[in-house]
Design a protein around this motif. Sequence first.
Motif, PDB file in Angstrom:
ATOM      1  N   LYS A   1      39.681  48.585  11.021  1.00  0.00           N
ATOM      2  CA  LYS A   1      38.534  48.012  10.022  1.00  0.00           C
ATOM      3  C   LYS A   1      37.511  48.614  10.459  1.00  0.00           C
ATOM      4  O   LYS A   1      36.556  47.903  11.019  1.00  0.00           O
ATOM      5  CB  LYS A   1      38.694  46.366  10.204  1.00  0.00           C
ATOM      6  CG  LYS A   1      39.561  45.913   9.394  1.00  0.00           C
ATOM      7  CD  LYS A   1      39.348  44.268   9.055  1.00  0.00           C
ATOM      8  CE  LYS A   1      40.113  43.601   8.042  1.00  0.00           C
ATOM      9  NZ  LYS A   1      39.881  43.964   6.876  1.00  0.00           N
ATOM     10  N   PRO A   2      37.111  49.911  10.131  1.00  0.00           N
ATOM     11  CA  PRO A   2      35.809  50.489  10.444  1.00  0.00           C
ATOM     12  C   PRO A   2      34.564  50.013   9.611  1.00  0.00           C
ATOM     13  O   PRO A   2      34.663  49.404   8.500  1.00  0.00           O
ATOM     14  CB  PRO A   2      36.145  52.050  10.066  1.00  0.00           C
ATOM     15  CG  PRO A   2      37.113  51.745   9.177  1.00  0.00           C
ATOM     16  CD  PRO A   2      37.810  50.630   9.317  1.00  0.00           C
ATOM     17  N   GLY A   3      33.699  50.115  10.224  1.00  0.00           N
ATOM     18  CA  GLY A   3      32.201  49.807   9.570  1.00  0.00           C
ATOM     19  C   GLY A   3      31.372  48.773  10.400  1.00  0.00           C
ATOM     20  O   GLY A   3      31.625  48.283  11.085  1.00  0.00           O
ATOM     21  N   ALA A   4      29.994  49.127   9.991  1.00  0.00           N
ATOM     22  CA  ALA A   4      28.833  48.641  10.757  1.00  0.00           C
ATOM     23  C   ALA A   4      28.933  48.549  12.045  1.00  0.00           C
ATOM     24  O   ALA A   4      28.681  47.723  12.869  1.00  0.00           O
ATOM     25  CB  ALA A   4      28.805  46.892  10.346  1.00  0.00           C
ATOM     26  N   GLY A   5      29.649  49.723  12.841  1.00  0.00           N
ATOM     27  CA  GLY A   5      29.688  49.838  14.139  1.00  0.00           C
ATOM     28  C   GLY A   5      30.585  48.974  15.051  1.00  0.00           C
ATOM     29  O   GLY A   5      30.283  48.831  16.004  1.00  0.00           O
ATOM     30  N   GLY A   6      31.385  48.783  14.033  1.00  0.00           N
ATOM     31  CA  GLY A   6      32.331  47.724  14.995  1.00  0.00           C
ATOM     32  C   GLY A   6      32.288  46.484  14.529  1.00  0.00           C
ATOM     33  O   GLY A   6      33.260  45.538  14.686  1.00  0.00           O
ATOM     34  N   GLU A   7      31.235  46.194  13.849  1.00  0.00           N
ATOM     35  CA  GLU A   7      30.624  44.758  13.509  1.00  0.00           C
ATOM     36  C   GLU A   7      31.638  43.905  12.596  1.00  0.00           C
ATOM     37  O   GLU A   7      31.948  42.813  12.727  1.00  0.00           O
ATOM     38  CB  GLU A   7      29.516  44.535  12.983  1.00  0.00           C
ATOM     39  CG  GLU A   7      28.507  43.031  13.150  1.00  0.00           C
ATOM     40  CD  GLU A   7      27.344  43.086  12.645  1.00  0.00           C
ATOM     41  OE1 GLU A   7      26.541  44.088  12.353  1.00  0.00           O
ATOM     42  OE2 GLU A   7      27.048  42.009  12.008  1.00  0.00           O
ATOM     43  N   ILE A   8      32.292  44.765  11.587  1.00  0.00           N
ATOM     44  CA  ILE A   8      33.092  44.198  10.679  1.00  0.00           C
ATOM     45  C   ILE A   8      34.472  43.601  11.258  1.00  0.00           C
ATOM     46  O   ILE A   8      34.829  42.480  11.200  1.00  0.00           O
ATOM     47  CB  ILE A   8      33.414  45.249   9.533  1.00  0.00           C
ATOM     48  CG1 ILE A   8      32.367  45.388   8.829  1.00  0.00           C
ATOM     49  CG2 ILE A   8      34.504  44.636   8.901  1.00  0.00           C
ATOM     50  CD1 ILE A   8      32.415  46.195   7.415  1.00  0.00           C
TER      51      ILE A   8
ATOM     52  N   THR B   1      33.707  40.742  13.670  1.00  0.00           N
ATOM     53  CA  THR B   1      33.390  39.438  13.072  1.00  0.00           C
ATOM     54  C   THR B   1      34.789  38.962  12.546  1.00  0.00           C
ATOM     55  O   THR B   1      35.008  37.845  12.665  1.00  0.00           O
ATOM     56  CB  THR B   1      32.464  39.571  11.730  1.00  0.00           C
ATOM     57  OG1 THR B   1      31.421  40.661  12.275  1.00  0.00           O
ATOM     58  CG2 THR B   1      32.154  38.483  11.270  1.00  0.00           C
TER      59      THR B   1
ATOM     60  N   ASN C   1      20.627  43.712  18.952  1.00  0.00           N
ATOM     61  CA  ASN C   1      20.091  44.622  17.983  1.00  0.00           C
ATOM     62  C   ASN C   1      19.713  43.837  16.529  1.00  0.00           C
ATOM     63  O   ASN C   1      18.738  44.235  16.109  1.00  0.00           O
ATOM     64  CB  ASN C   1      21.054  45.861  17.893  1.00  0.00           C
ATOM     65  CG  ASN C   1      20.027  46.995  16.881  1.00  0.00           C
ATOM     66  OD1 ASN C   1      20.927  47.473  16.147  1.00  0.00           O
ATOM     67  ND2 ASN C   1      18.939  47.346  17.241  1.00  0.00           N
ATOM     68  N   ARG C   2      20.795  43.094  16.345  1.00  0.00           N
ATOM     69  CA  ARG C   2      20.569  42.461  14.897  1.00  0.00           C
ATOM     70  C   ARG C   2      20.991  41.071  14.845  1.00  0.00           C
ATOM     71  O   ARG C   2      22.010  40.597  15.691  1.00  0.00           O
ATOM     72  CB  ARG C   2      20.980  43.450  13.956  1.00  0.00           C
ATOM     73  CG  ARG C   2      22.603  43.728  14.185  1.00  0.00           C
ATOM     74  CD  ARG C   2      23.023  44.760  12.985  1.00  0.00           C
ATOM     75  NE  ARG C   2      24.416  45.009  13.272  1.00  0.00           N
ATOM     76  CZ  ARG C   2      24.801  46.199  13.789  1.00  0.00           C
ATOM     77  NH1 ARG C   2      23.806  47.209  14.151  1.00  0.00           N
ATOM     78  NH2 ARG C   2      26.203  46.497  13.845  1.00  0.00           N
ATOM     79  N   LYS C   3      21.094  40.327  13.760  1.00  0.00           N
ATOM     80  CA  LYS C   3      21.594  38.967  13.468  1.00  0.00           C
ATOM     81  C   LYS C   3      23.088  39.452  13.326  1.00  0.00           C
ATOM     82  O   LYS C   3      23.335  39.392  12.065  1.00  0.00           O
ATOM     83  CB  LYS C   3      20.819  38.143  12.756  1.00  0.00           C
ATOM     84  CG  LYS C   3      20.977  36.742  12.828  1.00  0.00           C
ATOM     85  CD  LYS C   3      20.036  35.996  11.959  1.00  0.00           C
ATOM     86  CE  LYS C   3      18.891  35.732  12.353  1.00  0.00           C
ATOM     87  NZ  LYS C   3      17.882  35.304  11.226  1.00  0.00           N
TER      88      LYS C   3
ATOM     89  N   THR D   1      16.496  42.836  14.801  1.00  0.00           N
ATOM     90  CA  THR D   1      16.153  42.502  13.274  1.00  0.00           C
ATOM     91  C   THR D   1      16.633  41.151  12.965  1.00  0.00           C
ATOM     92  O   THR D   1      17.353  40.722  13.734  1.00  0.00           O
ATOM     93  CB  THR D   1      16.775  43.583  12.376  1.00  0.00           C
ATOM     94  OG1 THR D   1      18.085  43.692  12.964  1.00  0.00           O
ATOM     95  CG2 THR D   1      16.002  44.868  12.314  1.00  0.00           C
TER      96      THR D   1
END
Lengths: 324, 484
Positions: free
Chosen positions: A71-78, A81, A107-109, A324
């Motif tokens: 599940k690639p994407g958002a630097g691993g965040e996907i 999550t 780095n971000r919410k 952010t």
Amino acid sequence: MKRLKILVVMLVLVLSITFVFAQAQTEQVFPTKGIEVLVGYSAGGATDIAARMVAPYMEKELGQVMTVINKPGAGGEIAHTATAAATADGYTLGYIHAPATISITLNRKAAYKLEDFVIIGNVVYHENLIVVPPAGRFKTIQEVLDFAKKNPKVLTIGNSGAYADDHLASLAFQNTVGVEFEDTMFQGTAPSLVALLGGHIDLVMCNVADIVDKVKQGQLIVLATLGAERNPLFPDSPTMKELGYNVQMGNYTTLAAPAKTPPAIVKILQDALQKVANSEEYVAKATEMGLPIKYFNAEETTEIYEQQAERLKELWVLLDLPTT
Amino acid sequence: MVTTIPTLLAIFLGSLGGVIIGALPGLSSTLGVALLVPFTFGLEPATAMGLLAGMYCSSIYGGSITAILINTPGTGAAAATVLDGYPMTKNGQAGKALHTAIISSFIGGMIGTFALLFIAPLLSRIALKFGPPETFMLSIFGLTIIASVSSKNMIKGILAGLLGLLMSTVGFDSYTGFPRYAFGNINLYEGITLVVALVGFFSIPEALTLVKTKQKQIDVDIFIDKKSSKNRLSMKEFIHLLPTFLRGSVTGTMIGIIPGVGTPVACFLAYNEEKRFSKYPERFGTGIIEGIAAPETANNAVEGGSFVPLLTLGIPGSSQTAVYLGALMILGIKPGPELFTAQAPLAYSIILGLFFANVMMLFIGIGGVRFFIKIIKMPNAVMVPVILTFSIIGSYAINGNIFDVGLMLALGLIGYLMRINSMPIAPTVLALILGPIGEVAFQQTVSITHSKVWMIFTRPICIVLLVITVLSVIFGLRKNRIVE
């Protein structure tokens, strides 16, 4: 009366035995179906290769299929999550990373917290190091430091992406040592190494597995490692610790489950991973593939993550890094 | 080593799988190669390499099939092939278009592999000369292609290109890590995936247009008649295409050796060069064989080129070769400067594997034409659901993310609005491809020149690229005036 007593005792015995058996059975009941493991990067990447190498050995221990899902994407965040929010029944696991999984939350919410995971065990660890081509102007780390102290922001150092592990290692290095480099961001380690070999940048911060073969074949030399002790692969390269700078950075790849997964199930998974990690066949396979496996059990790994979270928080405040 | 039965069988199976993976939108050649890696455990190195080579070569070709027949480029590599491929199908020359594609792919693949075999060390030195400033200048040059893919209206073309550039800024800023224009949606953090945009921009408008148009009575027999000149490439046409093959191969190989630029860029550059050399540039986009031959030769020539940094430096220059590197390491092969000396037999078996994979691809491709072509016999009532199904499954399959399906449909709607207002879609796609490459390279250039960006004009390759960029703009404007 006596017969009744005996009957009661026997009944209690039978009941307790069945209860014990039943419990034993519920423990053995997991897993009854295939387990999915989420990987936050594309097929063929370093984490994916590690995940696909571990899976068949886990299958052998657990007796069920273990499927790696990218599940690639958002630097691993996907993927993180999705793992954090998955049904906590032990059938959905995921790989998390230190520092990447932690730094995303700084780095971000992010939609997950580090506390949303319970750790099964660490699979891969390799420390950061600084490399240069052998024909370049620097032969030792001391030469780099001397030059950089006199000429701040002149030397360019490549990394694998903004606020990813290598960039964070570079920032921590500069902060601890008291030098300033110009950080040049690449999209992955490969392009940064091409730029280094082509003479477009001066240094590259990367991990052990990225460069082992290139050092063996004489394309690169390791100036210094950010490990706790000298790496047997590069016996001549000092650690920064030896040189009197307490900067240790590396990259962990860790199998984790959603935090609410029942402890009994977590235990089964932890034990299975421990058995896998101790099997000779697994170690031989990983060595053949050049994968820097390093098993830490759940307690050790949890402690590492807690320490890393502390240190990254400090770094974020210290360097006033973006949030952010 | 390569000519054993298991190896040839592996190449055949890899190629067959590759054609299918390539033709299905959303299943990329990277994914195809990655999926095969676990199957290489325990195989002989030559057999394993053959399997992967077959998959790699054929999946690049496979994308052209759906691009030509149903206006749906299955891979980024086929993005330029649609420009003339689908118009040829509409002109009733689907068979000829497919033949041109497979023959071009074969020739491109062979020339790229020859380059790898004979001049790999030389090419690798050129690859190392290409730093961020050169990549930046190359992407600027690439943007001038907008002029040549804008069909008639330059203003609309430039607007379409700007739209693509704007869309390419969605996602993480490579320097600050800030997710731009994502509106807090994590699915947009890494920007718009190219294949999602390709599927949306090309297939959805096509499906909607098919719904609108009353089905023409297509003379089905024409497509099946093997003797008809509309279904095959004649010897005369083949000879006519020889310079095209050569130019496309050189472009493809050179772009292939530069890390991080990629196959779609090579295709558009080749298309552009072809149009520039042509005596009748105005006919590009209306369905001519050069418009297929150039990008199809280039995209398969990229393969050989992309193996140069992998085999000589041990560093993969593309996502496909990155997966290859993983497979090589599992086999215990360590790519790098020693590969051609210490492990020479292995290096040559990898290259031979590529040769055989190209031959196999040619046979499967030629043999497959009469099966593929049956797709266009389908009535619209069947065709439209088929296109939509492939589009939806394909855009989901790339990242396994349902958000991408919605994004694809939204882009499809934009594409349809553009189409009915006769705004060309190719500039948007081109800008979407080049935007991120150019932006990252520019930020790196600022970093390595310590903000003295003009320093890049002390670099010979940058100056050359600047000159051809200026010439390309002048040429584009002049041609445009002639057309007007």
